[in-house]
Write a protein that holds these residues in place. Structure first.
Motif, mmCIF file in Angstrom:
data_model
loop_
_atom_site.group_PDB
_atom_site.id
_atom_site.type_symbol
_atom_site.label_atom_id
_atom_site.label_comp_id
_atom_site.label_asym_id
_atom_site.label_seq_id
_atom_site.Cartn_x
_atom_site.Cartn_y
_atom_site.Cartn_z
ATOM 1 N N ARG A 89 0.815 -1.218 0.000
ATOM 2 C CA ARG A 89 0.000 0.000 0.000
ATOM 3 C C ARG A 89 0.850 1.270 0.000
ATOM 4 N N PHE A 90 1.826 1.363 0.887
ATOM 5 C CA PHE A 90 2.594 2.599 0.990
ATOM 6 C C PHE A 90 3.380 2.865 -0.298
ATOM 7 N N GLN A 91 4.059 1.840 -0.803
ATOM 8 C CA GLN A 91 4.846 1.976 -2.027
ATOM 9 C C GLN A 91 3.958 2.435 -3.183
ATOM 10 N N ARG A 92 2.789 1.848 -3.293
ATOM 11 C CA ARG A 92 1.897 2.179 -4.403
ATOM 12 C C ARG A 92 1.279 3.563 -4.234
ATOM 13 N N LEU A 93 0.995 3.938 -2.992
ATOM 14 C CA LEU A 93 0.490 5.289 -2.759
ATOM 15 C C LEU A 93 1.515 6.324 -3.230
ATOM 16 N N GLN A 94 2.786 6.060 -2.972
ATOM 17 C CA GLN A 94 3.819 7.000 -3.390
ATOM 18 C C GLN A 94 3.856 7.135 -4.909
ATOM 19 N N MET A 95 3.720 6.027 -5.631
ATOM 20 C CA MET A 95 3.711 6.105 -7.094
ATOM 21 C C MET A 95 2.490 6.863 -7.595
ATOM 22 N N LEU A 96 1.344 6.649 -6.968
ATOM 23 C CA LEU A 96 0.137 7.368 -7.379
ATOM 24 C C LEU A 96 0.256 8.862 -7.084
ATOM 25 N N MET A 97 0.901 9.208 -5.987
ATOM 26 C CA MET A 97 1.174 10.620 -5.700
ATOM 27 C C MET A 97 2.045 11.227 -6.810
ATOM 28 N N GLU A 98 3.067 10.479 -7.209
ATOM 29 C CA GLU A 98 3.924 10.931 -8.306
ATOM 30 C C GLU A 98 3.125 11.016 -9.609
ATOM 31 N N GLY A 99 2.185 10.081 -9.780
ATOM 32 C CA GLY A 99 1.320 10.122 -10.953
ATOM 33 C C GLY A 99 0.457 11.371 -10.977
ATOM 34 N N SER A 100 0.010 11.802 -9.802
ATOM 35 C CA SER A 100 -0.763 13.041 -9.718
ATOM 36 C C SER A 100 0.085 14.234 -10.125
ATOM 37 N N ASP A 101 1.327 14.275 -9.650
ATOM 38 C CA ASP A 101 2.225 15.365 -10.035
ATOM 39 C C ASP A 101 2.512 15.340 -11.535
ATOM 40 N N PHE A 102 2.678 14.143 -12.105
ATOM 41 C CA PHE A 102 2.914 14.014 -13.548
ATOM 42 C C PHE A 102 1.700 14.498 -14.330
ATOM 43 N N ALA A 103 0.505 14.114 -13.858
ATOM 44 C CA ALA A 103 -0.718 14.569 -14.516
ATOM 45 C C ALA A 103 -0.820 16.087 -14.504
ATOM 46 N N LYS A 104 -0.376 16.704 -13.410
ATOM 47 C CA LYS A 104 -0.379 18.168 -13.345
ATOM 48 C C LYS A 104 0.576 18.757 -14.374
ATOM 49 N N LEU A 105 1.743 18.134 -14.533
ATOM 50 C CA LEU A 105 2.721 18.625 -15.498
ATOM 51 C C LEU A 105 2.179 18.600 -16.922
ATOM 52 N N ILE A 106 1.362 17.603 -17.236
ATOM 53 C CA ILE A 106 0.836 17.498 -18.603
ATOM 54 C C ILE A 106 -0.564 18.117 -18.733
ATOM 55 N N GLY A 107 -1.045 18.740 -17.647
ATOM 56 C CA GLY A 107 -2.300 19.469 -17.719
ATOM 57 C C GLY A 107 -3.545 18.608 -17.735
ATOM 58 N N VAL A 108 -3.498 17.455 -17.058
ATOM 59 C CA VAL A 108 -4.639 16.522 -17.038
ATOM 60 C C VAL A 108 -5.300 16.571 -15.661
ATOM 61 N N LYS A 109 -6.607 16.644 -15.633
ATOM 62 C CA LYS A 109 -7.336 16.904 -14.390
ATOM 63 C C LYS A 109 -8.002 15.688 -13.753
ATOM 64 N N ASN A 110 -7.855 14.502 -14.376
ATOM 65 C CA ASN A 110 -8.417 13.289 -13.783
ATOM 66 C C ASN A 110 -7.324 12.234 -13.640
ATOM 67 N N LEU A 111 -7.129 11.740 -12.408
ATOM 68 C CA LEU A 111 -6.209 10.640 -12.133
ATOM 69 C C LEU A 111 -7.038 9.401 -11.839
ATOM 70 N N VAL A 112 -6.729 8.296 -12.523
ATOM 71 C CA VAL A 112 -7.525 7.074 -12.413
ATOM 72 C C VAL A 112 -6.636 5.909 -12.022
ATOM 73 N N THR A 113 -7.163 4.986 -11.211
ATOM 74 C CA THR A 113 -6.478 3.719 -10.964
ATOM 75 C C THR A 113 -7.486 2.686 -10.461
ATOM 76 N N HIS A 114 -7.044 1.415 -10.475
ATOM 77 C CA HIS A 114 -7.770 0.350 -9.784
ATOM 78 C C HIS A 114 -7.326 0.347 -8.326
ATOM 79 N N VAL A 115 -8.264 0.484 -7.410
ATOM 80 C CA VAL A 115 -7.950 0.473 -5.979
ATOM 81 C C VAL A 115 -7.768 -0.950 -5.470
#
Length: 275
Positions: A89-115
């Motif tokens: 859980r912790f490791q994957r949360l960190q990657m998803l946090m990084e994914g949110s930052d990446f989405a911000k860099l490319i101007g995308v407003k929806n972050l999606v994943t399988h929980v």
């Protein structure tokens, strides 16, 4: 409603070529999918933005995967998928946090994943652990001006709605994959819109069948050839006022994939255009 397609982001992906192909297929939107943490950086973001600008493609969501083992079935899947397994859980949360930052860099407003396989029992200790984790992720997305969207399938519609309510933030929603609800044996997507329709902010165009045994998921099918009642589904989406994109996902490769995508695109566009 526009019809787009899922595009994978890999080390060897030529996004300009991929987006150009989308344009040739008559599409102008996609969801970008990435499972490789090493690509979530400013250099790759610049390449994505350049391809978007040159080909005029809208990325409606960034679908972020997570590291570690994953088995898409009903047994090993319970212990390996998403944020539910505490060991990852912790490791994957960190990657998803990084994914949110990446989405911000490319101007995308929806972050999606399988929980993952959310427990249906809200008193299950693992349920509360996942909710705490998702509150952190949703708060991160809010800081970045984004929505966090659950990809449907591994939880029942009621469990999913309860989780959204228990997270308690107004930027949490659903990326509804109608095929997944059948393939995981969790519900009918037309009826599911009565449960969580107000939270739907994205749609996958995919089709599939119910499971035929207790171990393996149901089969994915070309759009229109599975159990999803697309005429009723599109009517229901119109009825609840959904005006977003439908992003085709066909989880095979090669020419057959392209053929099925084009066939699905025509089916969807005909239904969208119908009164």
């Amino acid at each position: 409603m526009r019809v787009g397609v899922v595009v994978g982001l890999h080390k060897d992906t030529d996004l300009k070529e991929k987006f150009s192909e989308l344009r040739e297929m008559g599409m102008e939107s996609c969801q970008l999918v990435c499972w490789d943490r090493t690509l979530l950086n400013e250099e790759m973001a610049a390449l994505v933005k350049q391809a978007v600008e040159e080909e005029k493609i809208d990325i409606t969501a960034f679908w972020c995967g997570w590291e570690g083992p994953r088995t898409w079935n009903f047994y090993e899947g319970q212990e390996t998928l998403g944020l539910v397994p505490a060991a990852f859980r912790f490791q994957r949360l960190q990657m998803l946090m990084e994914g949110s930052d990446f989405a911000k860099l490319i101007g995308v407003k929806n972050l999606v994943t399988h929980v993952g396989y959310m427990p249906e029992n809200p008193y299950d200790p693992n349920y509360q652990g996942v909710i705490i984790c998702l509150k952190e992720l949703a708060a991160k997305c809010r800081e970045n001006g984004q929505n966090f969207l659950f990809e449907t399938g591994q939880e029942t519609p009621v469990t999913l709605k309860r989780a959204i309510q228990d997270i308690g933030l107004d930027n949490v929603g659903v990326n509804l994959d109608p095929a997944n609800l059948f393939m995981y044996g969790k519900g009918n997507p037309v009826d599911a819109l009565d449960v969580f329709g107000e939270y739907v902010l994205g749609i996958h165009g995919k089709d599939g069948c119910y499971p035929t045994d207790g171990h393996e998921l149901g089969a994915e099918m070309p759009l229109g050839q599975g159990r999803v009642n697309y005429p009723a589904f599109i009517r229901k989406l119109k009825g609840i006022g959904y005006e977003g994109d439908i992003t085709i996902e066909r989880e095979i490769s090669g020419e057959e994939q392209k053929k099925d995508i084009l066939m699905g695109k025509k089916l969807l566009e005909d239904l969208i255009a119908a009164e």
